[in-house]
Design an enzyme around this catalytic site. Sequence first.
Site, PDB file in Angstrom:
ATOM      1  N   TYR A  97       0.827  -1.223   0.000  1.00  0.00           N
ATOM      2  CA  TYR A  97       0.000   0.000   0.000  1.00  0.00           C
ATOM      3  C   TYR A  97       0.858   1.268   0.000  1.00  0.00           C
ATOM      4  O   TYR A  97       0.441   2.285  -0.567  1.00  0.00           O
ATOM      5  CB  TYR A  97      -0.994  -0.022   1.172  1.00  0.00           C
TER       6      TYR A  97
ATOM      7  N   VAL B 100      -9.671   3.150  -4.474  1.00  0.00           N
ATOM      8  CA  VAL B 100      -9.127   3.732  -3.247  1.00  0.00           C
ATOM      9  C   VAL B 100      -8.347   5.018  -3.558  1.00  0.00           C
ATOM     10  O   VAL B 100      -7.866   5.681  -2.647  1.00  0.00           O
ATOM     11  CB  VAL B 100      -8.259   2.715  -2.464  1.00  0.00           C
ATOM     12  N   ASP B 101      -8.229   5.351  -4.841  1.00  0.00           N
ATOM     13  CA  ASP B 101      -7.584   6.628  -5.180  1.00  0.00           C
ATOM     14  C   ASP B 101      -8.565   7.777  -4.932  1.00  0.00           C
ATOM     15  O   ASP B 101      -9.754   7.562  -4.713  1.00  0.00           O
ATOM     16  CB  ASP B 101      -7.063   6.609  -6.633  1.00  0.00           C
TER      17      ASP B 101
ATOM     18  N   GLY C   9     -15.538   1.428 -16.244  1.00  0.00           N
ATOM     19  CA  GLY C   9     -14.229   0.846 -15.971  1.00  0.00           C
ATOM     20  C   GLY C   9     -14.163  -0.141 -14.829  1.00  0.00           C
ATOM     21  O   GLY C   9     -13.297  -0.032 -13.970  1.00  0.00           O
ATOM     22  N   THR C  10     -15.060  -1.100 -14.838  1.00  0.00           N
ATOM     23  CA  THR C  10     -14.971  -2.157 -13.820  1.00  0.00           C
ATOM     24  C   THR C  10     -15.287  -3.500 -14.460  1.00  0.00           C
ATOM     25  O   THR C  10     -16.170  -3.592 -15.316  1.00  0.00           O
ATOM     26  CB  THR C  10     -15.900  -1.898 -12.622  1.00  0.00           C
ATOM     27  N   SER C  11     -14.578  -4.539 -14.003  1.00  0.00           N
ATOM     28  CA  SER C  11     -14.811  -5.878 -14.559  1.00  0.00           C
ATOM     29  C   SER C  11     -16.017  -6.539 -13.895  1.00  0.00           C
ATOM     30  O   SER C  11     -16.404  -7.634 -14.284  1.00  0.00           O
ATOM     31  CB  SER C  11     -13.569  -6.746 -14.348  1.00  0.00           C
TER      32      SER C  11
ATOM     33  N   HIS D 247     -14.569   0.730  -1.202  1.00  0.00           N
ATOM     34  CA  HIS D 247     -13.434  -0.099  -0.780  1.00  0.00           C
ATOM     35  C   HIS D 247     -12.375   0.685  -0.007  1.00  0.00           C
ATOM     36  O   HIS D 247     -11.246   0.220   0.115  1.00  0.00           O
ATOM     37  CB  HIS D 247     -12.806  -0.795  -1.993  1.00  0.00           C
TER      38      HIS D 247
ATOM     39  N   GLN E 153     -15.287   2.044  -6.493  1.00  0.00           N
ATOM     40  CA  GLN E 153     -14.554   0.945  -5.845  1.00  0.00           C
ATOM     41  C   GLN E 153     -13.097   1.348  -5.647  1.00  0.00           C
ATOM     42  O   GLN E 153     -12.342   0.624  -5.017  1.00  0.00           O
ATOM     43  CB  GLN E 153     -14.600  -0.299  -6.734  1.00  0.00           C
TER      44      GLN E 153
ATOM     45  N   ARG F 164       1.660   1.977  -3.552  1.00  0.00           N
ATOM     46  CA  ARG F 164       0.505   2.475  -4.290  1.00  0.00           C
ATOM     47  C   ARG F 164       0.180   3.909  -3.884  1.00  0.00           C
ATOM     48  O   ARG F 164      -0.222   4.725  -4.710  1.00  0.00           O
ATOM     49  CB  ARG F 164      -0.691   1.542  -4.058  1.00  0.00           C
TER      50      ARG F 164
HETATM   51  N1  APR Z   1     -11.204   3.044 -19.554  1.00  0.00           N
HETATM   52  C1  APR Z   1     -12.234   2.350 -18.997  1.00  0.00           C
HETATM   53  N2  APR Z   1     -12.101   1.100 -18.552  1.00  0.00           N
HETATM   54  C2  APR Z   1     -10.903   0.518 -18.673  1.00  0.00           C
HETATM   55  C3  APR Z   1      -9.790   1.173 -19.215  1.00  0.00           C
HETATM   56  C4  APR Z   1      -9.978   2.499 -19.680  1.00  0.00           C
HETATM   57  N3  APR Z   1      -8.996   3.196 -20.227  1.00  0.00           N
HETATM   58  N4  APR Z   1      -8.738   0.321 -19.193  1.00  0.00           N
HETATM   59  C5  APR Z   1      -9.174  -0.822 -18.638  1.00  0.00           C
HETATM   60  N5  APR Z   1     -10.477  -0.708 -18.322  1.00  0.00           N
HETATM   61  C6  APR Z   1     -11.390  -1.690 -17.717  1.00  0.00           C
HETATM   62  C7  APR Z   1     -11.045  -3.128 -17.976  1.00  0.00           C
HETATM   63  O1  APR Z   1     -11.555  -3.541 -19.238  1.00  0.00           O
HETATM   64  C8  APR Z   1     -11.745  -3.820 -16.814  1.00  0.00           C
HETATM   65  O2  APR Z   1     -13.077  -4.199 -17.145  1.00  0.00           O
HETATM   66  O3  APR Z   1     -11.351  -1.530 -16.323  1.00  0.00           O
HETATM   67  C9  APR Z   1     -11.780  -2.743 -15.733  1.00  0.00           C
HETATM   68  C10 APR Z   1     -10.887  -3.000 -14.556  1.00  0.00           C
HETATM   69  O4  APR Z   1     -11.305  -4.155 -13.891  1.00  0.00           O
HETATM   70  P1  APR Z   1     -10.555  -4.634 -12.559  1.00  0.00           P
HETATM   71  O5  APR Z   1      -9.083  -4.583 -12.781  1.00  0.00           O
HETATM   72  O6  APR Z   1     -11.146  -5.914 -12.153  1.00  0.00           O
HETATM   73  O7  APR Z   1     -10.894  -3.453 -11.522  1.00  0.00           O
HETATM   74  P2  APR Z   1     -12.227  -3.263 -10.662  1.00  0.00           P
HETATM   75  O8  APR Z   1     -13.409  -3.802 -11.365  1.00  0.00           O
HETATM   76  O9  APR Z   1     -12.246  -1.851 -10.222  1.00  0.00           O
HETATM   77  O10 APR Z   1     -11.895  -4.185  -9.415  1.00  0.00           O
HETATM   78  C11 APR Z   1     -12.795  -4.264  -8.355  1.00  0.00           C
HETATM   79  O11 APR Z   1     -11.236  -5.569  -7.134  1.00  0.00           O
HETATM   80  O12 APR Z   1      -9.109  -6.060  -6.338  1.00  0.00           O
HETATM   81  C12 APR Z   1     -10.285  -5.435  -6.076  1.00  0.00           C
HETATM   82  O13 APR Z   1     -10.589  -3.862  -4.423  1.00  0.00           O
HETATM   83  C13 APR Z   1     -10.164  -3.972  -5.751  1.00  0.00           C
HETATM   84  O14 APR Z   1     -11.818  -2.248  -6.055  1.00  0.00           O
HETATM   85  C14 APR Z   1     -11.138  -3.306  -6.691  1.00  0.00           C
HETATM   86  C15 APR Z   1     -12.068  -4.441  -7.068  1.00  0.00           C
END
Ligand code: APR
Length: 239
Positions: free
Chosen positions: A58, A94-95, A175-177, A110, A92, A61
């Site tokens: 951390y 932490v920034d 931007g989240t998976s 988070h 989600q 980061r």
């Molecule tokens: N613009 C938008 N989305 C993007 C970009 C971009 N330039 N680049 C990548 N991505 C997308 C990816 O396609 C992916 O779907 O951002 C997503 C990131 O997914 P993760 O890495 O899984 O991040 P997140 O969904 O925020 O993770 C959730 O997991 O580890 C924990 O606590 C951590 O809060 C986090 C949580």
Amino acid sequence: MSAKIARRIVVFTGAGISAESGLSTFRDPEGIWARYRIEEVATPEAWHRNPQLVLDFYNARRRQLLQVMPNAAHYALVGLEEFFEDVHIITQNVDDLHERAGSMRVLHLHGELRKVRSTRYPELVYPWDDDLHLGDCCERGHQLRPHVVWFGEEVPLLPQAAELTRQADAFVVVGTSLAVYPAASLAYYASQEIPCYYVDPNPQTNWEMQRLKNLKILAKPATEGVSIVVEELKRLFHP
Ligand code: APR
């Protein structure tokens, strides 16, 4: 200036919105979880087993966060507040790039990298921009830990986020998976009929998102997609 539109817009963001600021995502091929093992740095067990490793993770980061800036996607979301009365960012991340861009209402599901808290008294939370060391204590003499939610821990702000989402007139996901629950279940609380958007170059809808009847997917990076969504929302709700 004309009156703002009395609607609630809820925006749910993940690591992807900060990617173009230079912060790695977690699950992309070059992501953080390709370089670190979750079990070694982001669980309560890791903290008990090897707190130094957790702090190193951390600290690195936090140092990186202090060197990056918000990008056009964070700023485009700030722009929503000029038109709508009630804009909430649920992140989600932490920034603090939403806050630094100027968003007024940001809920961190988070936790926050620039804060630490007491391991014994969780209500004792402090702003923190330096490295955190073993031996750094709260005012009552107990070790401080990162103010983040680790895997296996409760997400204390989820009920508040769910309630905000329940009352949304539009729901935007960026931007989240959608891989990490319970955060990824947030779309479940949105009304099925409202306009919804998902901006992500590699979108991965889950069943909570698929139940939304008016979901529009923009397979684009955040810096392109978010401003398109903001313009659409302005058009859609223009009185
Ligand atoms: N613009 C938008 N989305 C993007 C970009 C971009 N330039 N680049 C990548 N991505 C997308 C990816 O396609 C992916 O779907 O951002 C997503 C990131 O997914 P993760 O890495 O899984 O991040 P997140 O969904 O925020 O993770 C959730 O997991 O580890 C924990 O606590 C951590 O809060 C986090 C949580």
